[in-house]
Structures are given as structure tokens and as C-alpha cells.
Design an enzyme around this catalytic site. Structure first.
Site, PDB file in Angstrom:
ATOM      1  CB  SER A  59      -1.064  -0.119   1.221  1.00  0.00           C
ATOM      2  OG  SER A  59      -1.888  -1.153   1.210  1.00  0.00           O
ATOM      3  CD  GLU A  60       3.892   0.265  -3.265  1.00  0.00           C
ATOM      4  OE1 GLU A  60       2.580  -0.135  -3.084  1.00  0.00           O
ATOM      5  OE2 GLU A  60       4.626  -0.773  -3.367  1.00  0.00           O
ATOM      6  CG  HIS A 129      11.148  -5.064 -10.699  1.00  0.00           C
ATOM      7  ND1 HIS A 129      10.129  -5.587 -11.207  1.00  0.00           N
ATOM      8  CD2 HIS A 129      10.809  -5.275  -8.985  1.00  0.00           C
ATOM      9  CE1 HIS A 129       9.098  -6.082 -10.495  1.00  0.00           C
ATOM     10  NE2 HIS A 129       9.522  -5.789  -9.057  1.00  0.00           N
TER      11      HIS A 129
END
Lengths: 325, 330
Positions: A59-60, A129
Site C-alpha cells: 500500500s504505497e 524493477h
């Protein structure tokens, strides 16, 4: 002096700051029991417990929100966003709250948060990434963007970032985590907003941060054989940018190369080229050269990734171009 | 604290104060004295008043962008609230905030915000800070029905319940997210706040135009929070009388819907008849109404006569701390 890895240097800074100031706390995905995806928060959970080291859900936005709100009350959160690519998930909090709270409420609030995040290619981890989003952050007045290139700087700049009153995005290039270097045991701060001349020289100035700094220093050694003297500068803080150090250097060398791993268009090299063009035009003997990624996503195929991202060869060739201009 | 007649009279005054305030803001927005977007809360005065009478200056408040009343009742200098909306240097945020970004940290107003849902994430942090420091203050965050579509709200509710922080979500359901009704854009069993159950969080739905019911529901939620029982959601069913922003004709609303709410469910009229039933003289209530108008007129005078910010303020407060290599004005 004692040698530490880049990740260990960061870890030591966190341990020492949490010891020094009980308002410092850490949150992020897997930062607790596991000690972080890259081991940077190792040992903190065991030492300081779950109140000061929070393993969060994916939950950034809530993680950054929690950080901002806690910082508004004077706490000093250090939030880990596992990969810099995931900043997109909490961008609203950074852009609209961290960066603006102090300004829009006329100084009543400050958001002294540190957002640590791993950026950069080389892990063959592709699109989600591997990105280098520092330029996204540079266009938000109020945010300080820090980008160390050695273990010594990693520790000193992280310590300074935690103590700063400003919201800070702290980039950790993931190919640097296992690099080693000398790091003092005691805690220390390195100044934010101040560049570092890594090697003095007279012929060409090369501005290079994070992983690119290593390539620039290698190129400097190589070109010494041809009696070409490079001045290598690590900006260390991308915003605010230390104009003075860079301008002094360009006044001396009259040639400038900016090397960065992000896509060329709109990257921080473009900003520096613009600045030097505005204020140093009469000193230049060659156009400012940007060595950067192709304007492409970071591809999965190692062959393609290596072609897309700039490496040592590209830095060296960029410098030669400026010399031969 | 019970709701005796004196307290209800005070609430009556505050509800009138908010309505007059909003009317004056609307008037001066349309005249061009007030720049920017203005979101009025006429018809929703009981929600703001009922909630604010439970909270103290030590509690953290995150008003949403239809929340002038929250700012007024937080304990701030009210004329500075008005001056802020007028973009004047004498405002709470020196004219840098405006209607949608008003904070007064001294009284726990942590700032409203023009990104709906953003403060649901931020409010986690003040609530966590109370728990971190073992303090008994709570955090109240205001959201609308439209905000229920934001991912941040769900991230926030999940973490708040998991961390058991003292946070109260005040869902002011006024029927419309600009032009869209909740049932047109959301999926829920009966009420929007039913979603709280999914996070193991207590919730209740109350008539948001009945200030006593709002007060009581808020008091229950605050007590739970202060007792360490974690977050709650209260859903206040209400209606905004005007458009989404000052100047929006709100033609998306059917037939006589607005008139019906005005006639049958005016929160101020409701409270007035309750007070009259308790024996309060009509003259006393009229006097409260007049006083409210007078106080608002004084706020407008103050705002109109205040100076605008200075040009050098444009680059003030960008950084909380200047670094060694930074020059003034950069």
C-alpha cells in the site's frame, strides 16, 4: 579504515539514527522480520520492535500518507519503497502533500520524511524493477533528490537526510548495494545540496551520479594514458543542484559531459545542459554532451538492456566526442 | 458530555454561522472578490457542527474541500479563515492556501486538500503519531461519497484497522460526486459505509441533517478511538443545496429534489423547531441568527480590507530548511 558494503553503510546509518533519535521510525514492505529486500533494514525490527519498524501491506499510497501525517507532527519516518518504479503508486502523496504542505500552509507544516528506494538497471529485472525516475521527482519544487555513489556517501547522506527538515527522495542504485568502500564507524553527515569533485582535472568536466560515477572514474584513468585530464563530479544531490561547483569546473575545462542512466529526453542531464547553456555559454568550447539511456523502456532481454542503458563504453565515447569536437 | 439546551443553542449559532459564511463566500466569489474554485456546504451544516462539537483543539482534523465550516469551528480566528479564502496576506496561510487548502496547526486543523482521498492516507500518520506517543488525541478525516472510489481510502482503512489507530472517517454522503450519484458509480450492499465491515471496522449510518444524531454518533466513534479500540467510519446522509462549485447550476438534479430537501430536511429549521419545543423563545433564536450574520459581515470586512501577499512571498516556504549551497530566492 574499515570497509563496508553500500547496503551495510545504509543499514548502519539507520541503526545509529534510530538510536540517537526516538522520533525516527521505519516502514515499508518486508523491512521488519526480513530486514528489507536488499538487507538495508536488517536488525532494526529485532532491536526497536514493531512500533518503530512497521511491516506494511502493499500500500504505497498509505505508506507515504502515514509518513507525511506522522512527519507533520514532528516524527521522522524513513519509508522504503522497494523499487523506484513503485513510486507511481504513491506519487500523489509525494507531489501533492510531501512537497507542498510547507508551502501551501505558509510554513505551518513540514514533512521531514525520507523515501528510500532502489533504482537502476543491471538486474535483468526489466520494465517495472529497473527504472531511473529521478527526473520525475526533479520537477516538483520542494522535494530534495539525493543519489549517492559510494558506501561512505550513502551513510553520510542518509544521516543528513534523516536529520533534514525537508522531504527527501533517496535513490539507491541497486547495482551499488554490494560495492564496498571505507566507512567511518561514528555517525556523520555529508552536506545536502553540495556536489563532490571526485577527481580533479583540466580538460573535460564529467558529471556522473550513482552507478555512472564509477564509469566516469574508470574513463578518467583510461584517458590519463592519452594525457587527457578529466574532472569527475558527483552531484550527490540532484535537487537542489550545486551550480557553483559545476560552474567553477566548466569555467576551467570548457567542456562538459553529463552521464545518467535515465532516458535522455527530459533527464537531469538535459536540465544541466540547459543551465550551463543559460549561464556559461561563453565558456563552452563544445556543446554539452548527454550520455544517457535510449528513450526506451528497460527491456527484458539482457542483450537489449545492455544496448538501451549507457555503460562504460558509452561514457568513454561521449567524452571523446567532446574532446574531438 | 450531554447535549443540554445551552449546547444546542451554541450549535444553532454555529450552523447559522456556517450558512451565512457560505452565502457570503458565494456572493463574493460571484462578484470576483474571491479567486479560484469555491465548494459550498449549504445544507450540510449539521454534519460539520455535530462532528466539531465532539472534537477538541488537540485532535487532528483533516477537512475535505467542502469544509469551510470545519475550519471555522476548529478554534481558529474566523476572520483569518475568511481572509484566506479571499487570498489575503492576513489569512491563516498568508493567502497561499485559499478555500481548498486551509490549515491552522495550532488548533489541530492539518489542512484541507484538493485531491479527494489524499488526506485519508495522510491522516493515518497523525493517528499513528498519537499511538506512537501514547497520547489520547484522535484524528478525524472528512470524505465525500465520491471519495469512496479512491484506492487510497481502501489502503488507509486497511492499515488503520490493522494498526488499530485512533482515526475516524467521516463520510459526508451528500448524494452527488459533482453530477454522479453514488449508486451510478459504486457497488455496495445498502450503504457506502458497509465497506468498513470488510476491514473489520465499526461503522454507522445516521441522518446527517440531525445535529444531535451526528454528535452522538461522532461521540461513540471518538470514545472507541480514545479507548484504543481503533478506527471507525460514520456515514452522514445529507444533501448539498447548491451545485458542486459556486456557479454550478446543477442541472443534473431531478425536478423538485432540492426544494424537497430545503422544505422537509433543512438542518437549521430542524434544530430550531426542536429548540422551540424545549421552550426556547423565538426571539432568542432570531437574535442568534442576527449575531451570526453580523459576525460573518465583520469577517468579510476584515478580508476585503486586508492586503494581498507580496511578490517575494512567491518563493517563500518552498524548503523548510535551506542547504548550504542554496541562495536566497531559489
Amino acid at each position: 579504515m574499515r570497509q563496508l558494503k553500500f547496503s551495510q553503510a545504509l543499514n548502519e546509518a539507520l541503526h545509529q539514527e534510530m538510536e540517537r533519535d526516538e522520533d525516527v521510525f521505519v516502514l515499508g514492505q518486508d523491512v521488519g522480520k526480513m530486514g528489507g529486500d536488499f538487507g538495508v533494514t536488517k536488525g532494526l525490527w529485532k532491536k526497536y520492535g514493531e512500533k518503530r519498524v512497521i511491516d506494511t501491506p502493499l500500500s504505497e499510497a498509505a505508506m507515504l500518507g502515514l509518513s507525511n501525517g506522522a512527519a507533520f507532527t514532528g516524527l521522522r519516518p524513513v519509508v522504503e519503497i522497494m523499487f523506484a518504479d513503485f513510486i507511481t503508486e504513491c506519487f500523489d502523496q509525494i507531489v501533492n502533500n510531501s512537497a507542498k504542505a510547507h508551502y501551501m500552509f505558509a510554513g505551518q507544516l513540514t514533512a521531514p520524511i525520507v523515501l528510500r528506494t532502489a533504482n537502476g538497471g543491471g538486474f535483468r529485472a526489466a520494465y517495472h524493477h529497473s527504472q531511473n525516475p529521478e527526473a520525475w521527482l526533479m520537477n516538483i519544487p520542494g522535494i530534495t533528490v539525493v543519489a549517492p555513489s559510494t558506501p561512505y556517501e550513502a551513510k553520510g547522506l542518509l544521516t543528513a537526510s534523516i536529520r533534514s527538515e525537508n522531504p527527501i527522495v533517496f535513490f539507491e542504485h541497486k547495482m551499488l548495494y554490494s560495492t564496498s568502500g571505507e566507512v567511518p564507524e561514528e555517525n556523520y553527515e555529508l552536506p545536502l545540496g553540495k556536489a563532490k569533485v571526485k577527481k580533479e582535472g583540466t580538460d573535460v568536466t564529467v558529471i556522473a551520479s550513482m552507478k555512472m560515477c564509477e564509469y566516469a572514474l574508470k574513463a578518467a584513468k583510461e584517458l590519463e594514458k592519452e594525457e587527457i585530464s578529466l574532472e569527475v563530479i558527483d552531484p550527490r544531490t540532484l535537487v537542489p543542484f550545486d551550480k557553483e561547483t559545476i560552474f567553477d569546473s566548466v569555467a576551467k575545462t570548457n567542456r562538459l559531459v553529463v552521464a545518467y542512466e535515465a532516458p535522455k529526453t527530459g533527464g537531469y542531464g538535459a536540465e544541466i545542459a540547459g543551465l550551463v547553456n543559460d549561464e556559461m555559454f561563453e565558456f563552452l568550447k563544445a556543446p554539452v554532451k548527454r550520455v544517457a539511456s535510449l528513450d526506451s523502456p528497460v527491456a527484458f532481454s539482457p542483450k537489449l538492456e545492455d544496448h538501451i542503458l549507457p555503460g562504460y563504453e558509452e561514457v568513454l565515447n561521449g567524452i571523446k566526442e567532446v574532446i574531438d569536437y | 458530555m450531554g447535549l443540554n439546551v445551552d449546547k444546542l443553542k451554541q450549535m444553532y449559532y454555529h450552523m447559522n454561522l456556517i450558512r451565512r459564511f457560505e452565502e457570503k463566500v458565494d456572493e463574493h466569489s460571484k462578484k470576483g472578490d474571491i479567486p479560484g474554485f469555491i465548494h459550498l456546504s449549504i445544507g450540510q451544516e449539521a454534519c460539520q457542527t455535530g462532528v466539531m462539537h465532539v472534537l477538541t483543539e488537540n485532535d487532528y482534523k483533516f477537512p475535505d474541500h467542502r469544509s469551510h465550516g470545519i475550519c471555522l469551528l476548529s478554534g481558529s480566528s474566523k476572520e483569518k479563515v475568511m481572509a484566506e479564502i479571499f487570498a489575503k496576506k492576513t489569512g491563516l496561510c498568508e493567502g497561499k492556501g485559499g478555500s481548498m487548502h486551509i490549515a491552522d496547526v495550532e488548533v489541530g486543523n492539518m489542512g484541507n486538500n484538493a485531491i479527494e482521498g489524499s488526506i485519508t492516507a495522510t491522516s493515518l500518520g497523525t493517528a499513528y503519531a498519537s499511538k506512537y506517543r501514547d497520547e489520547d488525541n484522535v484524528t478525524a478525516v472528512f470524505i465525500g461519497d465520491g471519495t469512496c472510489g479512491r484506492g487510497e481510502l481502501h489502503e488507509s482503512m486497511n492499515m488503520a484497522a490493522n494498526l488499530k489507530v485512533p482515526l475516524i472517517y467521516i463520510l459526508v454522503n451528500n448524494g452527488y460526486a459533482i453530477s454522479t450519484r453514488a449508486e451510478e458509480a459504486h457497488s455496495f450492499p445498502e450503504h457506502l459505509s458497509d465497506r468498513a465491515a470488510g476491514y473489520d471496522m465499526p461503522s454507522e449510518v445516521v441522518d446527517g441533517n440531525d445535529v444531535k444524531k451526528v454528535y452522538n454518533a461522532m461521540e461513540r466513534a471518538v470514545n472507541r478511538a480514545r479507548n484504543g479500540e481503533g478506527p471507525s467510519m460514520i456515514e452522514l446522509l445529507t444533501y448539498r443545496w447548491q451545485g458542486h462549485f459556486s456557479g454550478d447550476p446543477a442541472s443534473y438534479r431531478p425536478g423538485n429534489e432540492v426544494e424537497k430537501w430545503k422544505e422537509e430536511k433543512c438542518p437549521i429549521k430542524n434544530l430550531r423547531s426542536k429548540l422551540e419545543n424545549k421552550g426556547v423563545q423565538a426571539g432568542t433564536l432570531d437574535k442568534l441568527e442576527e449575531d451570526a450574520l453580523k459576525e460573518v459581515e465583520e469577517m468579510v470586512e476584515f478580508a476585503l480590507n486586508s492586503p494581498e501577499p507580496d511578490l517575494e512571498d512567491a518563493t517563500k516556504y518552498i524548503y523548510a530548511e535551506k542547504y548550504e549551497s542554496m541562495k536566497e530566492g531559489e
